[in-house]
Design a protein around this motif. Structure first.
Motif, PDB file in Angstrom:
ATOM      1  N   LEU A   1      21.858  28.012 -14.125  1.00  0.00           N
ATOM      2  CA  LEU A   1      23.089  28.782 -14.280  1.00  0.00           C
ATOM      3  C   LEU A   1      24.199  27.972 -14.946  1.00  0.00           C
ATOM      4  O   LEU A   1      25.129  28.544 -15.519  1.00  0.00           O
ATOM      5  CB  LEU A   1      23.577  29.281 -12.913  1.00  0.00           C
ATOM      6  N   ALA A   2      24.093  26.630 -14.838  1.00  0.00           N
ATOM      7  CA  ALA A   2      25.133  25.775 -15.414  1.00  0.00           C
ATOM      8  C   ALA A   2      24.920  25.629 -16.914  1.00  0.00           C
ATOM      9  O   ALA A   2      23.791  25.507 -17.397  1.00  0.00           O
ATOM     10  CB  ALA A   2      25.112  24.403 -14.740  1.00  0.00           C
ATOM     11  N   GLU A   3      25.971  25.613 -17.679  1.00  0.00           N
ATOM     12  CA  GLU A   3      25.876  25.467 -19.129  1.00  0.00           C
ATOM     13  C   GLU A   3      25.700  23.993 -19.499  1.00  0.00           C
ATOM     14  O   GLU A   3      26.387  23.124 -18.986  1.00  0.00           O
ATOM     15  CB  GLU A   3      27.138  26.016 -19.798  1.00  0.00           C
ATOM     16  N   ASP A   4      24.777  23.735 -20.417  1.00  0.00           N
ATOM     17  CA  ASP A   4      24.539  22.378 -20.930  1.00  0.00           C
ATOM     18  C   ASP A   4      24.289  21.391 -19.800  1.00  0.00           C
ATOM     19  O   ASP A   4      24.783  20.254 -19.809  1.00  0.00           O
ATOM     20  CB  ASP A   4      25.725  21.903 -21.783  1.00  0.00           C
ATOM     21  N   LYS A   5      23.518  21.807 -18.797  1.00  0.00           N
ATOM     22  CA  LYS A   5      23.246  20.921 -17.665  1.00  0.00           C
ATOM     23  C   LYS A   5      21.763  20.994 -17.333  1.00  0.00           C
ATOM     24  O   LYS A   5      21.221  22.071 -17.082  1.00  0.00           O
ATOM     25  CB  LYS A   5      24.068  21.363 -16.446  1.00  0.00           C
ATOM     26  N   ASP A   6      21.101  19.840 -17.362  1.00  0.00           N
ATOM     27  CA  ASP A   6      19.676  19.806 -17.052  1.00  0.00           C
ATOM     28  C   ASP A   6      19.425  19.585 -15.565  1.00  0.00           C
ATOM     29  O   ASP A   6      18.314  19.780 -15.092  1.00  0.00           O
ATOM     30  CB  ASP A   6      18.981  18.683 -17.836  1.00  0.00           C
ATOM     31  N   TYR A   7      20.460  19.160 -14.845  1.00  0.00           N
ATOM     32  CA  TYR A   7      20.286  18.902 -13.412  1.00  0.00           C
ATOM     33  C   TYR A   7      21.513  19.383 -12.656  1.00  0.00           C
ATOM     34  O   TYR A   7      22.576  19.616 -13.221  1.00  0.00           O
ATOM     35  CB  TYR A   7      20.053  17.416 -13.139  1.00  0.00           C
ATOM     36  N   PHE A   8      21.359  19.542 -11.343  1.00  0.00           N
ATOM     37  CA  PHE A   8      22.475  19.980 -10.522  1.00  0.00           C
ATOM     38  C   PHE A   8      22.329  19.358  -9.135  1.00  0.00           C
ATOM     39  O   PHE A   8      21.240  19.345  -8.563  1.00  0.00           O
ATOM     40  CB  PHE A   8      22.523  21.496 -10.418  1.00  0.00           C
ATOM     41  N   VAL A   9      23.434  18.855  -8.590  1.00  0.00           N
ATOM     42  CA  VAL A   9      23.440  18.265  -7.263  1.00  0.00           C
ATOM     43  C   VAL A   9      23.738  19.374  -6.253  1.00  0.00           C
ATOM     44  O   VAL A   9      24.708  20.113  -6.392  1.00  0.00           O
ATOM     45  CB  VAL A   9      24.497  17.160  -7.135  1.00  0.00           C
ATOM     46  N   SER A  10      22.886  19.503  -5.254  1.00  0.00           N
ATOM     47  CA  SER A  10      23.068  20.525  -4.237  1.00  0.00           C
ATOM     48  C   SER A  10      23.135  19.850  -2.880  1.00  0.00           C
ATOM     49  O   SER A  10      22.135  19.282  -2.417  1.00  0.00           O
ATOM     50  CB  SER A  10      21.909  21.542  -4.272  1.00  0.00           C
ATOM     51  N   LEU A  11      24.292  19.878  -2.244  1.00  0.00           N
ATOM     52  CA  LEU A  11      24.478  19.241  -0.938  1.00  0.00           C
ATOM     53  C   LEU A  11      24.675  20.291   0.134  1.00  0.00           C
ATOM     54  O   LEU A  11      25.330  21.309  -0.085  1.00  0.00           O
ATOM     55  CB  LEU A  11      25.712  18.313  -0.969  1.00  0.00           C
ATOM     56  N   ARG A  12      24.105  20.029   1.295  1.00  0.00           N
ATOM     57  CA  ARG A  12      24.267  20.948   2.422  1.00  0.00           C
ATOM     58  C   ARG A  12      24.843  20.198   3.607  1.00  0.00           C
ATOM     59  O   ARG A  12      24.589  19.007   3.791  1.00  0.00           O
ATOM     60  CB  ARG A  12      22.929  21.571   2.818  1.00  0.00           C
ATOM     61  N   SER A  13      25.616  20.864   4.391  1.00  0.00           N
ATOM     62  CA  SER A  13      26.186  20.239   5.595  1.00  0.00           C
ATOM     63  C   SER A  13      25.920  21.114   6.799  1.00  0.00           C
ATOM     64  O   SER A  13      25.506  22.253   6.672  1.00  0.00           O
ATOM     65  CB  SER A  13      27.677  20.046   5.392  1.00  0.00           C
TER      66      SER A  13
ATOM     67  N   ILE B   1      13.226  19.712 -19.068  1.00  0.00           N
ATOM     68  CA  ILE B   1      13.013  19.932 -17.640  1.00  0.00           C
ATOM     69  C   ILE B   1      14.326  20.321 -16.973  1.00  0.00           C
ATOM     70  O   ILE B   1      15.406  20.102 -17.518  1.00  0.00           O
ATOM     71  CB  ILE B   1      12.451  18.668 -16.945  1.00  0.00           C
ATOM     72  N   SER B   2      14.202  20.894 -15.792  1.00  0.00           N
ATOM     73  CA  SER B   2      15.358  21.193 -14.951  1.00  0.00           C
ATOM     74  C   SER B   2      15.170  20.454 -13.627  1.00  0.00           C
ATOM     75  O   SER B   2      14.053  20.403 -13.094  1.00  0.00           O
ATOM     76  CB  SER B   2      15.480  22.696 -14.698  1.00  0.00           C
ATOM     77  N   ILE B   3      16.257  19.877 -13.121  1.00  0.00           N
ATOM     78  CA  ILE B   3      16.184  19.024 -11.934  1.00  0.00           C
ATOM     79  C   ILE B   3      17.217  19.462 -10.899  1.00  0.00           C
ATOM     80  O   ILE B   3      18.369  19.750 -11.239  1.00  0.00           O
ATOM     81  CB  ILE B   3      16.433  17.549 -12.300  1.00  0.00           C
ATOM     82  N   GLY B   4      16.800  19.502  -9.650  1.00  0.00           N
ATOM     83  CA  GLY B   4      17.709  19.721  -8.535  1.00  0.00           C
ATOM     84  C   GLY B   4      17.779  18.456  -7.696  1.00  0.00           C
ATOM     85  O   GLY B   4      16.746  17.851  -7.396  1.00  0.00           O
ATOM     86  N   ILE B   5      18.984  18.052  -7.330  1.00  0.00           N
ATOM     87  CA  ILE B   5      19.186  16.795  -6.605  1.00  0.00           C
ATOM     88  C   ILE B   5      19.864  17.081  -5.267  1.00  0.00           C
ATOM     89  O   ILE B   5      20.791  17.886  -5.193  1.00  0.00           O
ATOM     90  CB  ILE B   5      20.084  15.829  -7.407  1.00  0.00           C
TER      91      ILE B   5
ATOM     92  N   GLY C   1      19.169  23.346  -6.155  1.00  0.00           N
ATOM     93  CA  GLY C   1      19.760  22.616  -7.272  1.00  0.00           C
ATOM     94  C   GLY C   1      19.141  23.007  -8.601  1.00  0.00           C
ATOM     95  O   GLY C   1      19.837  23.106  -9.621  1.00  0.00           O
ATOM     96  N   ILE C   2      17.818  23.244  -8.616  1.00  0.00           N
ATOM     97  CA  ILE C   2      17.146  23.687  -9.841  1.00  0.00           C
ATOM     98  C   ILE C   2      17.700  25.040 -10.282  1.00  0.00           C
ATOM     99  O   ILE C   2      17.999  25.261 -11.465  1.00  0.00           O
ATOM    100  CB  ILE C   2      15.621  23.778  -9.630  1.00  0.00           C
ATOM    101  N   GLU C   3      17.842  25.956  -9.316  1.00  0.00           N
ATOM    102  CA  GLU C   3      18.362  27.282  -9.650  1.00  0.00           C
ATOM    103  C   GLU C   3      19.777  27.188 -10.219  1.00  0.00           C
ATOM    104  O   GLU C   3      20.122  27.871 -11.186  1.00  0.00           O
ATOM    105  CB  GLU C   3      18.359  28.179  -8.402  1.00  0.00           C
ATOM    106  N   LYS C   4      20.608  26.324  -9.634  1.00  0.00           N
ATOM    107  CA  LYS C   4      21.981  26.159 -10.112  1.00  0.00           C
ATOM    108  C   LYS C   4      22.013  25.489 -11.482  1.00  0.00           C
ATOM    109  O   LYS C   4      22.919  25.745 -12.279  1.00  0.00           O
ATOM    110  CB  LYS C   4      22.792  25.357  -9.095  1.00  0.00           C
ATOM    111  N   ALA C   5      21.026  24.635 -11.753  1.00  0.00           N
ATOM    112  CA  ALA C   5      20.966  23.973 -13.063  1.00  0.00           C
ATOM    113  C   ALA C   5      20.742  25.005 -14.163  1.00  0.00           C
ATOM    114  O   ALA C   5      21.261  24.867 -15.274  1.00  0.00           O
ATOM    115  CB  ALA C   5      19.855  22.928 -13.076  1.00  0.00           C
TER     116      ALA C   5
END
Length: 348
Positions: free
Chosen positions: A336-348, A307-311, A330-334
C-alpha cells in the motif's frame, strides 16, 4: 607472580576501566593475532551488554560485530571458519535428504514391480487367447498341450509375483509411515534449500524466551516475490525459479546466526537475532538492492526481480503467532505504501 603480572582491564557498571588480577597469567596482553584481538572485543561487548558469554551468545555477537570490520578481516575470519566449521543442523539436513531419497527409491522399486505384475497378467491373457485359437484346430493337439503347460507355469509365476508384490506394498506402507513421522520432525525445506516453517516457529519461541531472560532485541522479517511481478509473468515454472533465486539470495546475504526459512506458499522469513528494528531495516534495504541487481531471463526477456518485506520486532510479551502476523501485516502495508519495498509493523 606479582599482582601487576596477573592483571587485566575490566569494564565496571559505571563504564570505568579497572584491573582484573586473573587474566594476564594467560598472556592476554601479549601480542595477538587479529582474530584473537577480535575475540576479546566480542567478549567485552557481551559483558558491556550484560549478556552471559555463553557459546551461543558469543557466536551471535561474533557474527554481528564482524559486519562492521574491514573486508580483509572479514575474509580472513570467514576463511578460518570454513576450515573448522562443523554444523549439526547441516548434518541433520543431509540425513533428512538421504532418508527422503531412500524412500523415493523404495517407491520406484514398488512401481517397477507393479508394472512387472501387470505385464505378467497381460501375458496370461495372451496365452489364454492363443490356447482358444489352438482349440479350434484339432490337428494342433501337441502345440495345445505345450501351451497348456506353459500356461500353468506362467500362472505359478504370476501367483508368486502377486505374493511378493503384496509383501513389497506392505513394506512400502511401513516405510511411508516412518518417513511421515520423520517429516513431522524435520527442519529442512527440500524445495527451496532453507529451513522449514516448523523449525522457524520453534526458533522464534526460543528467542522469545531468551529475550525475556536477557532483554535484548531481535527482529523478524517476512519476504515474498512481488505479487505485481508474479501477475505480470503468469508462468508458474518461471515464478518457481524466481522464488528459488530469492531463497538463494537470502542465504547469500544472511549471517550464520540468522534463521532463513520457508514459511509457506513462496513466503520466506529471516529471524535476525540480537538485531534491532533499525538494523533490520538496513538488512532489508541491502536485500532489496541485492535482489534488484540480480538478473533473471525468461526466454529472451530480462525480468527485474522485486520483493516485498514486512519487518517486526520479536516482542517477548507476544505469542509466536502474533509476531508472525505482525510481520505478515508489514508485507501488506508495503504494497500500500508508495515507492516502498518494506514496511515496519509493530504491535503492542
Amino acid at each position: 607472580m606479582s599482582d601487576s603480572a596477573r592483571s587485566r582491564r575490566n569494564i565496571t557498571k559505571e563504564g570505568e576501566i579497572t584491573e582484573d588480577p586473573m587474566v594476564n597469567a594467560l598472556n592476554m596482553d601479549a601480542p595477538s593475532s587479529d582474530i584473537e584481538l577480535y575475540s576479546k572485543e566480542v567478549l567485552h561487548s557481551l559483558i558491556a551488554d550484560n549478556l552471559p558469554p555463553t557459546p551461543n551468545n558469543f557466536s551471535l555477537y561474533f557474527d554481528r560485530l564482524l559486519e562492521e570490520k574491514s573486508d580483509n578481516l572479514r575474509k580472513q575470519i570467514h576463511s578460518m571458519l570454513e576450515l573448522e566449521e562443523s554444523n549439526d543442523a547441516e548434518n541433520t539436513i543431509l540425513l533428512e535428504q538421504s532418508l527422503k531419497q531412500g524412500f523415493t527409491s523404495v517407491k520406484s522399486i514398488l512401481n517397477v514391480t507393479a508394472t512387472l505384475y501387470k505385464n505378467m497378467s497381460l501375458m496370461t491373457k495372451i496365452l489364454d487367447k492363443r490356447k482358444n485359437e489352438l482349440s479350434n484346430n484339432p490337428e494342433l493337439k501337441d502345440a495345445l498341450a505345450i501351451v497348456g503347460t506353459l500356461e500353468g507355469d506362467v500362472s505359478k509365476l504370476n501367483s508368486i509375483l502377486r505374493t511378493q508384490s503384496s509383501k513389497m506394498k506392505s513394506i512400502y506402507d511401513d516405510t511411508a509411515k516412518i518417513v511421515k513421522n520423520v517429516e513431522n520432525e524435520t527442519i529442512f525445506d527440500n524445495q527451496y534449500g532453507v529451513y522449514n516453517k516448523r523449525y522457524l516457529l520453534t526458533k522464534i519461541e526460543q528467542e522469545i524466551g531468551l529475550i525475556s531472560e536477557f532483554n535484548h532485541q531481535s527482529s523478524l522479517i517476512m519476504i515474498e516475490l512481488s505479487r505485481d511481478l508474479k501477475a505480470s509473468v503468469k508462468n508458474e515454472k518461471a515464478i518457481t525459479l524466481m522464488t528459488r533465486t530469492i531463497a538463494r539470495l537470502l542465504l547469500k546475504t544472511s549471517r550464520r546466526s540468522d534463521i532463513v526459512a520457508h514459511y509457506g506458499n513462496g513466503v520466506f522469513s529471516m529471524l535476525l537475532k540480537h538485531t534491532d528494528i533499525e538494523s533490520a531495516k538496513k538488512a532489508s534495504e541491502r536485500l532489496c538492492d541485492l535482489v534488484a541487481s540480480s538478473n533473471f531471463f525468461l526466454a529472451d526477456r530480462e525480468i527485474l526481480l522485486k520483493i516485498s518485506i514486512g519487518i517486526t520486532d520479536v516482542d517477548s510479551t507476544l505469542s509466536v503467532e502474533e509476531i508472525v502476523v505482525s510481520s505478515m501485516d508489514g508485507i501488506e502495508k508495503a504494497y500500500l505504501a508508495e515507492d516502498k519495498d518494506y514496511f515496519v509493523s509493530l504491535r503492542s
